[in-house]
Design a protein around this motif. Structure first.
Motif, PDB file in Angstrom:
ATOM      1  N   LYS A  91       0.972  -1.290   0.015  1.00  0.00           N
ATOM      2  CA  LYS A  91      -0.256  -0.005  -0.417  1.00  0.00           C
ATOM      3  C   LYS A  91       1.119   0.893   0.161  1.00  0.00           C
ATOM      4  CE  LYS A  91      -3.865   1.819   2.667  1.00  0.00           C
ATOM      5  NZ  LYS A  91      -4.793   1.502   3.466  1.00  0.00           N
ATOM      6  N   GLN A  92       2.069   1.183   1.216  1.00  0.00           N
ATOM      7  CA  GLN A  92       2.635   2.618   0.476  1.00  0.00           C
ATOM      8  C   GLN A  92       3.255   2.291  -0.368  1.00  0.00           C
ATOM      9  OE1 GLN A  92       2.955   4.436   3.647  1.00  0.00           O
ATOM     10  NE2 GLN A  92       0.987   2.562   3.960  1.00  0.00           N
ATOM     11  N   LEU A  93       3.371   1.472  -0.695  1.00  0.00           N
ATOM     12  CA  LEU A  93       4.413   1.344  -2.532  1.00  0.00           C
ATOM     13  C   LEU A  93       3.640   2.254  -3.434  1.00  0.00           C
ATOM     14  CD1 LEU A  93       6.771  -1.612  -2.774  1.00  0.00           C
ATOM     15  CD2 LEU A  93       7.535   0.192  -2.228  1.00  0.00           C
ATOM     16  N   GLN A  94       2.320   1.421  -3.186  1.00  0.00           N
ATOM     17  CA  GLN A  94       1.520   1.861  -4.710  1.00  0.00           C
ATOM     18  C   GLN A  94       0.549   3.976  -4.418  1.00  0.00           C
ATOM     19  OE1 GLN A  94      -1.491  -0.328  -4.162  1.00  0.00           O
ATOM     20  NE2 GLN A  94      -0.950  -1.999  -5.368  1.00  0.00           N
ATOM     21  N   LYS A 145       3.091   5.543  -2.648  1.00  0.00           N
ATOM     22  CA  LYS A 145       4.664   6.257  -3.617  1.00  0.00           C
ATOM     23  C   LYS A 145       4.423   6.751  -5.123  1.00  0.00           C
ATOM     24  CE  LYS A 145       7.373   5.815   0.224  1.00  0.00           C
ATOM     25  NZ  LYS A 145       8.906   5.085   0.829  1.00  0.00           N
ATOM     26  N   LYS A 146       4.054   6.046  -5.227  1.00  0.00           N
ATOM     27  CA  LYS A 146       3.434   5.994  -6.867  1.00  0.00           C
ATOM     28  C   LYS A 146       2.919   6.498  -7.255  1.00  0.00           C
ATOM     29  CE  LYS A 146       3.129   2.554 -11.240  1.00  0.00           C
ATOM     30  NZ  LYS A 146       2.694   3.432 -11.674  1.00  0.00           N
ATOM     31  N   LYS A 147       1.961   6.342  -6.477  1.00  0.00           N
ATOM     32  CA  LYS A 147       0.534   7.638  -7.214  1.00  0.00           C
ATOM     33  C   LYS A 147       1.448   9.398  -6.508  1.00  0.00           C
ATOM     34  CE  LYS A 147      -4.496   8.804  -6.361  1.00  0.00           C
ATOM     35  NZ  LYS A 147      -5.655   8.250  -5.618  1.00  0.00           N
ATOM     36  N   GLN A 148       1.453   8.623  -5.936  1.00  0.00           N
ATOM     37  CA  GLN A 148       2.372  11.092  -5.765  1.00  0.00           C
ATOM     38  C   GLN A 148       3.268  10.957  -6.901  1.00  0.00           C
ATOM     39  OE1 GLN A 148       4.182  10.217  -1.583  1.00  0.00           O
ATOM     40  NE2 GLN A 148       1.898  10.623  -0.805  1.00  0.00           N
ATOM     41  N   ALA A 149       4.068  10.467  -6.687  1.00  0.00           N
ATOM     42  CA  ALA A 149       5.136  10.575  -7.622  1.00  0.00           C
ATOM     43  C   ALA A 149       4.663  11.145  -9.302  1.00  0.00           C
ATOM     44  CB  ALA A 149       6.299   9.253  -8.431  1.00  0.00           C
ATOM     45  N   ASP A 150       3.572  10.306  -9.618  1.00  0.00           N
ATOM     46  CA  ASP A 150       2.925  10.063 -11.020  1.00  0.00           C
ATOM     47  C   ASP A 150       2.151  11.337 -10.832  1.00  0.00           C
ATOM     48  OD1 ASP A 150       3.295   7.892 -12.062  1.00  0.00           O
ATOM     49  OD2 ASP A 150       2.132   6.768 -11.549  1.00  0.00           O
ATOM     50  N   SER A 151       1.228  11.349  -9.634  1.00  0.00           N
ATOM     51  CA  SER A 151       0.731  13.030 -10.188  1.00  0.00           C
ATOM     52  C   SER A 151       1.511  14.709  -9.753  1.00  0.00           C
ATOM     53  CB  SER A 151       0.240  13.304  -8.553  1.00  0.00           C
ATOM     54  OG  SER A 151      -0.869  14.964  -8.093  1.00  0.00           O
ATOM     55  N   THR A 152       3.366  14.078  -9.199  1.00  0.00           N
ATOM     56  CA  THR A 152       4.141  15.088  -9.222  1.00  0.00           C
ATOM     57  C   THR A 152       4.487  15.396 -10.866  1.00  0.00           C
ATOM     58  OG1 THR A 152       5.080  14.656  -7.159  1.00  0.00           O
ATOM     59  CG2 THR A 152       6.176  16.261  -8.359  1.00  0.00           C
TER      60      THR A 152
END
Length: 253
Positions: free
Chosen positions: A205-208, A210-217
């Motif tokens: 869940k944490q990795l997902q 982080k990925k979501k935050q990176a994609d959003s950025t």
């Protein structure tokens, strides 16, 4: 009474890592309910595992079976925040500790009431203050979880349920839950296995996240780049149009 059935269930739970459940099972099964739940908590390092076992009576044999258990891994202490909605959580918890809730919910108790003697209604005033604070917490998204947890902590097992019904559970967003089923041919998931599974689920869940935050950025940066590029092109077009207009004017002269 089917003592063998109770002993078998207690042994099954013990093999999974849950000790001394025999008497708890006995106290519930003697009432012969169609089904019942058993709650249990286990501390793992700084984390907390909450188990909820579901037992059901089999009509053919009149024996009880453990059909499944729900387990929740609490990664975060929901009481760690000092203030929510203007309510000091530590003070509220301390205030609730000073009240005998079993007595407070005994609404049939008769005692002397003197409006001029605060000691005759002091407890009720404290209860009212707590209820008002809990109501204020429930207006906040995070506060709902804390309020529900405090109610369960201090009111579970009191006549509260007879007066107001069940306490509505509000899941903490940081909690990870899973249901594990049992069958006749399986030994079941142990405490340690459930713990490792939930830890892995939490990590995933944490990795997902982080990925979501990176994609959003990345999307935000692309939007800014496109916006800047678009502005540059627009500016260039305006300059070209201006130059073209000047040339046309010169030719006309």
């Amino acid at each position: 009474m089917n003592i063998q059935n109770i002993t078998a269930l207690a042994s099954q739970l013990q093999s999974l890592g849950f000790d001394n459940f025999g008497s708890l099972l006995l106290k519930r099964i003697c009432f012969k309910p169609d089904n019942f739940y058993l709650n249990h908590k286990i501390a793992k390092d700084k984390e907390l595992l909450e188990f909820r076992f579901y037992f059901e009576r089999q009509r053919e044999s009149d024996a009880y079976m453990l059909l499944y258990y729900d387990v929740t891994l609490q990664q975060k202490n929901i009481f760690e925040e000092l203030m929510i909605a203007g309510i000091n959580i530590a003070d509220l918890e301390k205030q609730m500790t000073t009240i005998n809730w079993m007595s407070a919910f005994n609404i049939d108790e008769r005692k002397k009431l003197d409006p001029n003697d605060k000691t005759t209604w002091e407890v009720e005033a404290k209860v009212e203050s707590v209820v008002e604070s809990l109501a204020a917490l429930e207006l906040d998204e995070k506060g709902k979880t804390v309020a529900a947890a405090l109610k369960v902590k201090f009111w579970f097992g009191t006549p509260y349920h007879e007066i107001f019904g069940s306490i509505s559970a509000v899941k903490n967003k940081s909690d990870i839950s899973q249901r594990f089923y049992f069958s006749e041919n399986s030994s079941g998931i142990t405490v340690d296995e459930a713990y490792r599974f939930l830890q892995n689920k939490w990590l995933e869940k944490q990795l997902q996240l982080k990925k979501k935050q990176a994609d959003s950025t990345s999307e935000s940066e692309n939007d800014e780049t496109n916006s800047t590029t678009g502005s540059g092109l627009l500016k260039k077009r305006r300059i070209n149009s201006s130059l073209k207009g000047k040339r046309n004017k010169t030719n006309q002269d």
